[in-house]
Design an enzyme around this catalytic site. Structure first.
Site, PDB file in Angstrom:
ATOM      1  N   ASP A  12      -1.786 -11.736  -7.621  1.00 26.98           N
ATOM      2  CA  ASP A  12      -3.182 -11.490  -8.020  1.00 26.98           C
ATOM      3  C   ASP A  12      -4.001 -12.785  -7.958  1.00 26.98           C
ATOM      4  O   ASP A  12      -3.785 -13.694  -8.773  1.00 26.98           O
ATOM      5  CB  ASP A  12      -3.242 -10.970  -9.465  1.00 26.98           C
ATOM      6  CG  ASP A  12      -3.121  -9.466  -9.558  1.00 26.98           C
ATOM      7  OD1 ASP A  12      -3.318  -8.784  -8.534  1.00 26.98           O
ATOM      8  OD2 ASP A  12      -2.829  -8.981 -10.663  1.00 26.98           O
ATOM      9  N   THR A  67      -9.902  -4.097   3.904  1.00 24.38           N
ATOM     10  CA  THR A  67      -9.770  -4.512   2.497  1.00 24.38           C
ATOM     11  C   THR A  67     -10.027  -6.006   2.311  1.00 24.38           C
ATOM     12  O   THR A  67      -9.745  -6.812   3.224  1.00 24.38           O
ATOM     13  CB  THR A  67      -8.339  -4.190   2.000  1.00 24.38           C
ATOM     14  OG1 THR A  67      -8.106  -4.854   0.757  1.00 24.38           O
ATOM     15  CG2 THR A  67      -7.271  -4.654   2.972  1.00 24.38           C
ATOM     16  N   TYR A  83       0.708  -5.624   2.651  1.00 25.24           N
ATOM     17  CA  TYR A  83      -0.407  -4.669   2.724  1.00 25.24           C
ATOM     18  C   TYR A  83      -1.595  -5.291   3.453  1.00 25.24           C
ATOM     19  O   TYR A  83      -2.123  -4.720   4.418  1.00 25.24           O
ATOM     20  CB  TYR A  83      -0.803  -4.227   1.306  1.00 25.24           C
ATOM     21  CG  TYR A  83      -2.104  -3.462   1.277  1.00 25.24           C
ATOM     22  CD1 TYR A  83      -2.200  -2.219   1.875  1.00 25.24           C
ATOM     23  CD2 TYR A  83      -3.242  -4.011   0.670  1.00 25.24           C
ATOM     24  CE1 TYR A  83      -3.404  -1.518   1.874  1.00 25.24           C
ATOM     25  CE2 TYR A  83      -4.434  -3.311   0.656  1.00 25.24           C
ATOM     26  CZ  TYR A  83      -4.512  -2.074   1.263  1.00 25.24           C
ATOM     27  OH  TYR A  83      -5.701  -1.391   1.275  1.00 25.24           O
ATOM     28  N   PHE A 132     -13.833  -4.079  -1.690  1.00 25.83           N
ATOM     29  CA  PHE A 132     -13.338  -4.797  -2.863  1.00 25.83           C
ATOM     30  C   PHE A 132     -12.669  -3.729  -3.754  1.00 25.83           C
ATOM     31  O   PHE A 132     -11.883  -2.961  -3.238  1.00 25.83           O
ATOM     32  CB  PHE A 132     -14.467  -5.652  -3.468  1.00 25.83           C
ATOM     33  CG  PHE A 132     -14.631  -6.920  -2.616  1.00 25.83           C
ATOM     34  CD1 PHE A 132     -15.058  -6.832  -1.297  1.00 25.83           C
ATOM     35  CD2 PHE A 132     -14.253  -8.162  -3.090  1.00 25.83           C
ATOM     36  CE1 PHE A 132     -15.110  -7.970  -0.470  1.00 25.83           C
ATOM     37  CE2 PHE A 132     -14.312  -9.299  -2.287  1.00 25.83           C
ATOM     38  CZ  PHE A 132     -14.735  -9.196  -0.985  1.00 25.83           C
ATOM     39  N   ASN A 133     -12.923  -3.643  -5.034  1.00 30.45           N
ATOM     40  CA  ASN A 133     -12.139  -2.698  -5.857  1.00 30.45           C
ATOM     41  C   ASN A 133     -12.817  -1.335  -5.948  1.00 30.45           C
ATOM     42  O   ASN A 133     -13.740  -1.152  -6.756  1.00 30.45           O
ATOM     43  CB  ASN A 133     -11.914  -3.289  -7.245  1.00 30.45           C
ATOM     44  CG  ASN A 133     -10.871  -4.383  -7.223  1.00 30.45           C
ATOM     45  OD1 ASN A 133     -11.003  -5.359  -6.487  1.00 30.45           O
ATOM     46  ND2 ASN A 133      -9.822  -4.233  -7.994  1.00 30.45           N
ATOM     47  N   ASN A 147      -1.749  14.022   5.933  1.00 29.04           N
ATOM     48  CA  ASN A 147      -0.376  14.549   5.766  1.00 29.04           C
ATOM     49  C   ASN A 147      -0.069  14.916   4.309  1.00 29.04           C
ATOM     50  O   ASN A 147       1.048  15.336   3.994  1.00 29.04           O
ATOM     51  CB  ASN A 147       0.672  13.576   6.317  1.00 29.04           C
ATOM     52  CG  ASN A 147       0.745  12.293   5.516  1.00 29.04           C
ATOM     53  OD1 ASN A 147       0.118  12.166   4.471  1.00 29.04           O
ATOM     54  ND2 ASN A 147       1.521  11.340   6.008  1.00 29.04           N
ATOM     55  N   ARG A 194       0.500 -10.630 -12.931  1.00 27.60           N
ATOM     56  CA  ARG A 194       1.136  -9.794 -11.906  1.00 27.60           C
ATOM     57  C   ARG A 194       1.217 -10.638 -10.634  1.00 27.60           C
ATOM     58  O   ARG A 194       0.177 -11.179 -10.199  1.00 27.60           O
ATOM     59  CB  ARG A 194       0.278  -8.547 -11.688  1.00 27.60           C
ATOM     60  CG  ARG A 194       0.872  -7.528 -10.756  1.00 27.60           C
ATOM     61  CD  ARG A 194       0.055  -6.241 -10.743  1.00 27.60           C
ATOM     62  NE  ARG A 194      -1.272  -6.403 -10.144  1.00 27.60           N
ATOM     63  CZ  ARG A 194      -2.143  -5.417  -9.968  1.00 27.60           C
ATOM     64  NH1 ARG A 194      -1.836  -4.187 -10.345  1.00 27.60           N
ATOM     65  NH2 ARG A 194      -3.319  -5.641  -9.426  1.00 27.60           N
TER      66      ARG A 194
END
Ligand code: UDP
Length: 328
Positions: A284, A117, A141, A169-170, A32, A281
């Site tokens: 985390d 994730t 999330y 992972f990242n 989209n 943050r």
């Protein structure tokens, strides 16, 4: 194979589409463009602009041609926003996947690779993380993605869906030739932000928390190159078996701290990167590192990029050739 790719204009999706197109698959991208970029889509892929909530469009598309499999990337992926706007995340990530699965069931498409994730693990009991670690996500999330994994497991049992959840992972880096890369708005990820600080697009890089129980006090993450993710998706989709749900971690098995990433970026760019230490943050975990042995055993996949400097170098090449991203 003829493969329907949702979110194929996004960061990980576009790299996977490129891998599929270049290995002879026939790809239709459905996106989209809320986050993705039209020019990130490989020229060999066909493109449909659409939203997964549009069941009529999905039904029409699936009736029009026979797809062998679906790769599902389309999702919202900002942890912080998911805390503030959880329903948006449940709609985009969970409810829209339900629409996709219903349309697949009706059309008789029984193969799906899903972009999951490591956030589904929450704060892991053990690091490195194996797939049997309890899944207790600590933010909306992660919960929206875990809910999808449950739908896939139940669908495998009930109507023969063959599904594979790949728990990234990242995700990091960019295509080695610099043609496509990461372009988020806003950008929140460490590596692009460190490089923004290197080119002066922002004054410094903030280090979120220096009092973690890690060797240098900053968070440790497992940075996995986006082209390695792409290769894993291709292998996973080629090996899907109907009626079977499987889940694999995709990481390198090696963790780097925030300070180590910044040091790598200084070596790659040859520039001094100004650092500001700030508070943690929220949300985390101190360390997230994959045990990626299951996917090696089952699919024969392992990461080729294992050195953070090599990963950062590809992101740097992309940023130098596209200082303003895709400019769309
Ligand atoms: N991070 C940081 N400064 C930033 C962005 C991120 O110190 O400006 C840290 C963050 O706290 C985490 C790591 O870098 O420990 C990776 O964060 P990112 O947002 O890239 O990915 P995440 O781990 O949240 O998926």
């Amino acid at each position: 194979m003829r493969i329907f790719v949702t979110g194929g204009a996004g960061y990980v999706g576009s790299h996977c589409v490129r891998e599929l197109c270049e290995t002879g698959h026939d790809v239709v991208v459905f996106d989209n463009l809320s986050e993705g970029h039209r020019s990130a889509v490989h020229p060999k892929a066909r493109f449909i602009e659409g939203d997964l909530s549009d069941k009529a469009l999905l039904a029409k598309t699936f009736a029009g041609e026979r797809f062998d499999a679906v790769m599902h990337f389309a999702a919202s992926a900002y942890v912080g926003v998911s805390v503030l706007e959880p329903l948006k995340y449940y709609r985009n990530n969970t409810a829209n996947t339900l629409c996709l699965l219903e349309a697949m069931q009706e059309a008789g498409i029984r193969r799906l690779v899903f972009s999951s994730t490591c956030a589904t693990y929450g704060v892991p009991e053990r690091v490195p993380i194996t797939e049997d670690n309890p899944q207790n996500p600590i933010n909306p999330y992660g919960r929206t993605k875990l809910a999808v994994e449950w739908m896939l497991q139940d669908s495998a049992r009930a109507w023969g869906l063959g599904a594979c959840a790949l728990r990234y992972f990242n995700a990091s880096g960019a295509a080695a030739d610099g043609s496509i890369g990461e372009d988020h708005d806003p950008e929140t990820h460490l590596i692009p932000l460190v490089l923004f600080a290197a080119i002066g697009r922002q004054p410094n890089i903030q280090v979120f928390g220096t009092d973690y129980p890690t060797p240098d006090g900053t968070c440790i993450r497992d940075y996995i190159h986006v082209d390695d993710l792409a290769a894993a998706h291709r292998v996973a989709i080629e090996k899907l078996q109907e009626g079977v749900f499987s889940a694999y971690n995709l990481g390198t098995g090696r963790g780097y701290s925030v300070r180590e990433v910044i040091a790598a970026a200084e070596r790659v760019t040859g520039r001094k990167i100004p650092v500001v230490q700030t508070a943690r943050r929220p949300g985390d975990p101190p360390a997230l590192v994959a045990d990626a042995s299951k996917v090696l055993d089952a699919l024969g996949w392992k990461a080729r990029y294992t050195d953070i400097e090599d990963i950062v170098r590809t992101a740097w090449r992309w940023m130098q050739s596209h200082p303003n991203g895709f400019e769309e």
